[in-house]
Every structure is written in C-alpha cells, then in structure tokens.
Write a protein that holds these residues in place. Structure first.
Motif, PDB file in Angstrom:
ATOM      1  N   LYS A 142       0.885  -1.174  -0.053  1.00 34.18           N
ATOM      2  CA  LYS A 142       0.051  -0.058   0.014  1.00 34.18           C
ATOM      3  C   LYS A 142       0.930   1.348  -0.024  1.00 34.18           C
ATOM      4  O   LYS A 142       0.585   2.298  -0.722  1.00 34.18           O
ATOM      5  N   ALA A 192      -9.401  -0.863   3.110  1.00 36.93           N
ATOM      6  CA  ALA A 192      -9.946  -1.217   1.944  1.00 36.93           C
ATOM      7  C   ALA A 192     -10.457  -2.653   1.882  1.00 36.93           C
ATOM      8  O   ALA A 192     -10.243  -3.325   2.892  1.00 36.93           O
ATOM      9  N   PHE A 195      -5.890  -9.646  -3.175  1.00 35.11           N
ATOM     10  CA  PHE A 195      -6.793 -10.223  -3.885  1.00 35.11           C
ATOM     11  C   PHE A 195      -6.355  -9.851  -5.322  1.00 35.11           C
ATOM     12  O   PHE A 195      -7.199  -9.882  -6.089  1.00 35.11           O
ATOM     13  N   ASP A 196      -5.288  -9.184  -5.844  1.00 30.66           N
ATOM     14  CA  ASP A 196      -4.794  -8.692  -6.914  1.00 30.66           C
ATOM     15  C   ASP A 196      -5.071  -9.890  -8.130  1.00 30.66           C
ATOM     16  O   ASP A 196      -5.540  -9.491  -9.210  1.00 30.66           O
ATOM     17  N   LYS A 239      -2.091  -0.508 -12.532  1.00 29.69           N
ATOM     18  CA  LYS A 239      -3.092  -0.671 -11.369  1.00 29.69           C
ATOM     19  C   LYS A 239      -3.521   0.703 -10.937  1.00 29.69           C
ATOM     20  O   LYS A 239      -4.884   0.993 -10.769  1.00 29.69           O
ATOM     21  N   HIS A 272      -9.163   1.390  -6.895  1.00 28.51           N
ATOM     22  CA  HIS A 272      -9.856   2.105  -5.790  1.00 28.51           C
ATOM     23  C   HIS A 272      -8.997   2.937  -5.011  1.00 28.51           C
ATOM     24  O   HIS A 272      -9.104   3.994  -4.743  1.00 28.51           O
ATOM     25  N   ARG A 273      -7.713   2.592  -4.757  1.00 29.28           N
ATOM     26  CA  ARG A 273      -6.773   3.414  -4.081  1.00 29.28           C
ATOM     27  C   ARG A 273      -6.329   4.756  -4.793  1.00 29.28           C
ATOM     28  O   ARG A 273      -6.288   5.514  -4.262  1.00 29.28           O
TER      29      ARG A 273
HETATM   30  P1  IMP Z   1      -6.956  -2.960   4.751  1.00 29.45           P
HETATM   31  O1  IMP Z   1      -7.677  -3.661   5.928  1.00 29.45           O
HETATM   32  O2  IMP Z   1      -7.198  -1.781   4.201  1.00 29.45           O
HETATM   33  O3  IMP Z   1      -5.524  -3.437   5.171  1.00 29.45           O
HETATM   34  O4  IMP Z   1      -7.320  -4.219   3.240  1.00 29.45           O
HETATM   35  C1  IMP Z   1      -7.685  -5.514   3.734  1.00 29.45           C
HETATM   36  C2  IMP Z   1      -7.341  -6.393   2.928  1.00 29.45           C
HETATM   37  O5  IMP Z   1      -7.873  -6.348   1.646  1.00 29.45           O
HETATM   38  C3  IMP Z   1      -6.018  -6.434   2.654  1.00 29.45           C
HETATM   39  O6  IMP Z   1      -5.291  -7.346   3.352  1.00 29.45           O
HETATM   40  C4  IMP Z   1      -5.746  -7.385   1.310  1.00 29.45           C
HETATM   41  O7  IMP Z   1      -5.984  -8.478   1.464  1.00 29.45           O
HETATM   42  C5  IMP Z   1      -7.150  -6.810   0.704  1.00 29.45           C
HETATM   43  N1  IMP Z   1      -6.949  -5.493  -0.199  1.00 29.45           N
HETATM   44  C6  IMP Z   1      -7.056  -4.190   0.053  1.00 29.45           C
HETATM   45  N2  IMP Z   1      -6.741  -3.348  -0.914  1.00 29.45           N
HETATM   46  C7  IMP Z   1      -6.259  -4.267  -2.054  1.00 29.45           C
HETATM   47  C8  IMP Z   1      -5.748  -4.218  -3.417  1.00 29.45           C
HETATM   48  O8  IMP Z   1      -5.564  -2.964  -3.628  1.00 29.45           O
HETATM   49  N3  IMP Z   1      -5.428  -5.321  -3.925  1.00 29.45           N
HETATM   50  C9  IMP Z   1      -5.675  -6.636  -3.404  1.00 29.45           C
HETATM   51  N4  IMP Z   1      -6.059  -6.892  -2.207  1.00 29.45           N
HETATM   52  C10 IMP Z   1      -6.356  -5.575  -1.502  1.00 29.45           C
END
Ligand code: IMP
Length: 192
Positions: free
Chosen positions: A19, A73, A150-151, A172, A177-178
């Motif tokens: 991230k 996310a 999950f990419d 990407k 979303h990011r």
């Molecule tokens: P977090 O709680 O924001 O750290 O995100 C939760 C989880 O969602 C992460 O551990 C990833 O497994 C998944 N995730 C969040 N953003 C992405 C992304 O951009 N690509 C793939 N998986 C993501």
C-alpha cells in the motif's frame, strides 16, 4: 470547518508495504511525499470501511498530535452478499485467494468491487473521508505476480481483461480504488 493547506507531505498510517509503495506512486505527480507511520493495531469492528478509516485516523492524529492519513480497503463480492468486505484482511490471511475461488466455484455472477476509504485527520478532531471504487469480476483462476492480496483474482472492467495481479503498479494505480481515493485526497490537499 475545512482548511486547505497546500500540504506536500502526508503521514500515512500503514503496516502494508505494498500500500505504501502504491500511495507513494499515486501522490508523486502532486508533489506530495509519503512518510510512513506505524502504530499498534487499533481497528474498530464495523461493517463500514468509512467508519473504520475515520475512527482510526481520528484516534491516531489525536494520539500522535500530527495530521495523519489512514486507509481501509476491501473486496465486496456481489454473489456473496458483499463478503469479505470489511473482513477482507482476515479472510485473505485465513482462506486466501484459493478459498475465495472455491466459494465462487460454479457461481455465474462474478461481479465484485474494490473499495478504498481514505481518512485524513487533524489532531483537533477534523476528519475528511475520500472514497474510491473499482468495479470488476472475480477470475476463474489466480493470474499474475504483481501486487498483493486479492490482486490475482480481480479483473477490473476499466482494464483490458488482465487481473490487477498482471498489471504493473502504474497500470493498476491508474484505475484502482486506491488510486481514485488518494487522487481525490491529493486534489483536496493541494487545492485543485
Ligand atoms: P486493509 O484492511 O485496508 O489493510 O485491507 C484489507 C485486505 O483487503 C488486505 O489485506 C488485502 O488482502 C485486501 N486488499 C485491499 N486492497 C487491495 C488491493 O489493492 N489489492 C488486493 N487486495 C487488496
């Protein structure tokens, strides 16, 4: 009360190096550098990503007495009623991509969305949240070595049929979303 600061540095609270790398890349064109801040786990349990990001950012900004940015996310799969959503981190650690693909075996509706909620908070209690959403499909098989989480199983509609895992960080970030959420933050911070 909203005060625009023409900020050129943010304190990003994250334990996720992927991230961090993405956010540095996304904010670079705006002249905003990213300082990583790590704190003990403080996430609240909620079904709402905005609420989680907002609450966490507020607490950390007050605790450290500096403005901070927190992102939460998640991947929301339509056929699974939005699962794993706010539980994405735990679900990825436990069942991973293979587990998700198993749950989706034989499922025709493969629509899903990635959501990013980015909260900017100041120590005085001010908070603002920016949302980014990318719609797509869950693949049949994992594909690609790039990215994280999950990419490899997410195919964005805005792309060319490749999964996020098959895209470079730049590809990407243009549609993720990011990318969307952090570009909104950047525009707000720089007064665009
Ligand atoms: P977090 O709680 O924001 O750290 O995100 C939760 C989880 O969602 C992460 O551990 C990833 O497994 C998944 N995730 C969040 N953003 C992405 C992304 O951009 N690509 C793939 N998986 C993501």
């Amino acid at each position: 009360m909203s005060r625009r600061n023409y900020v050129n540095e943010i304190n990003f609270v994250t334990g996720n190096k992927h991230k961090l790398e993405e956010v540095k890349h996304i904010l670079e064109p705006y002249g905003i550098s990213v300082k990583r801040v790590t704190v003990d786990k403080l996430e609240i349990q909620s079904n709402d990503l905005c609420e989680i990001a907002e609450y966490s950012a507020k607490i950390v900004a007050e605790r450290l007495r500096i403005p901070v940015v927190v992102e939460d996310a998640g991947l929301f799969i339509e056929a699974l009623n939005g699962f794993p959503g706010p539980y994405s981190s735990y679900v990825f650690k436990t069942i991973g991509n293979e587990g998700i693909l198993k749950l989706m075996r034989g499922v025709k509706n493969r629509r899903a969305r990635f959501v990013s909620a980015v909260a900017y908070a100041r120590p005085n209690g001010f908070v603002k949240v920016f949302i980014g959403v990318t719609e797509g499909l869950i693949s049949i098989e994992p594909r690609g070595e790039y990215g994280f989480g999950f990419d490899p199983i997410f195919i964005p509609y805005e792309g060319d049929g490749r999964t996020f895992g098959e895209m470079t960080l730049d590809e990407k970030s243009r549609i993720s979303h990011r990318g969307k959420a952090f570009r909104s933050l950047a525009k707000w911070l720089t007064g665009h």
